[in-house]
Scaffold this motif. Structure first.
Motif, mmCIF file in Angstrom:
data_model
loop_
_atom_site.group_PDB
_atom_site.id
_atom_site.type_symbol
_atom_site.label_atom_id
_atom_site.label_comp_id
_atom_site.label_asym_id
_atom_site.label_seq_id
_atom_site.Cartn_x
_atom_site.Cartn_y
_atom_site.Cartn_z
ATOM 1 N N ARG A 32 0.797 -1.230 0.000
ATOM 2 C CA ARG A 32 0.000 0.000 0.000
ATOM 3 C C ARG A 32 0.829 1.279 0.000
ATOM 4 N NH1 ARG A 32 -5.603 -1.216 0.470
ATOM 5 N NH2 ARG A 32 -5.625 -3.429 -0.071
ATOM 6 N N GLY A 33 2.165 1.148 0.009
ATOM 7 C CA GLY A 33 3.013 2.328 -0.108
ATOM 8 C C GLY A 33 3.590 2.862 1.187
ATOM 9 N N LYS A 34 3.551 2.090 2.248
ATOM 10 C CA LYS A 34 4.073 2.567 3.527
ATOM 11 C C LYS A 34 5.567 2.871 3.447
ATOM 12 C CE LYS A 34 2.733 -1.164 5.491
ATOM 13 N NZ LYS A 34 2.121 -1.780 4.312
ATOM 14 N N THR A 35 6.328 1.954 2.879
ATOM 15 C CA THR A 35 7.772 2.152 2.769
ATOM 16 C C THR A 35 8.082 3.354 1.892
ATOM 17 O OG1 THR A 35 8.216 -0.195 3.114
ATOM 18 C CG2 THR A 35 9.941 1.081 2.022
ATOM 19 N N HIS A 36 7.399 3.472 0.779
ATOM 20 C CA HIS A 36 7.611 4.607 -0.115
ATOM 21 C C HIS A 36 7.285 5.918 0.600
ATOM 22 C CE1 HIS A 36 7.938 6.561 -4.017
ATOM 23 N NE2 HIS A 36 6.877 7.264 -3.679
#
Length: 120
Positions: A32-36
């Motif tokens: 879901r894009g947490k790291t990004h």
């Protein structure tokens, strides 16, 4: 990004949570894009506020802490890590959670907390 995150982003970019030694926890389903999001936030904190940011997968930090403990230089590594204004631990849930792993991770987090409390 979800609307809730978009609303909080300007406040996070101000960096006040770092000055107040507050934790930021990001949860969500895989992919879901947490790291990004955290990479981008860390980058902006470096560029906008000259913060020193250390970004690492949690398992790598735990392995470094375990190795330092075995080599009897854990204090030295903790002092080195304490120089960073922010530490971003990615994928905290993927640590295997053996007693020894949790012990060094707790030691690291407790040291950061105690240093932050002493400064404030």
């Amino acid at each position: 990004m979800p609307a809730k995150v978009r609303r909080q982003l300007p406040t996070l970019l101000e960096g006040g949570f770092i000055e107040r030694a507050e934790n930021l926890l990001v949860f969500g389903l895989p992919g879901r894009g947490k790291t990004h999001f955290l990479c981008a936030l860390g980058r902006e904190l470096v560029l906008r506020h000259a913060c020193t940011v250390y970004f690492t997968p949690t398992f790598k930090l735990v392995q470094q802490l375990l190795a330092a403990k075995r080599e009897l230089c854990l204090d030295k590594l903790l002092k080195k890590l304490d120089r960073f204004d922010a530490v971003i631990l990615d994928d905290l849930g993927y640590v295997q959670q053996s007693r020894e792993e949790m012990e060094v991770l707790f030691t690291f987090l407790a040291e950061r907390y105690e240093a932050a409390v002493a400064c404030c």
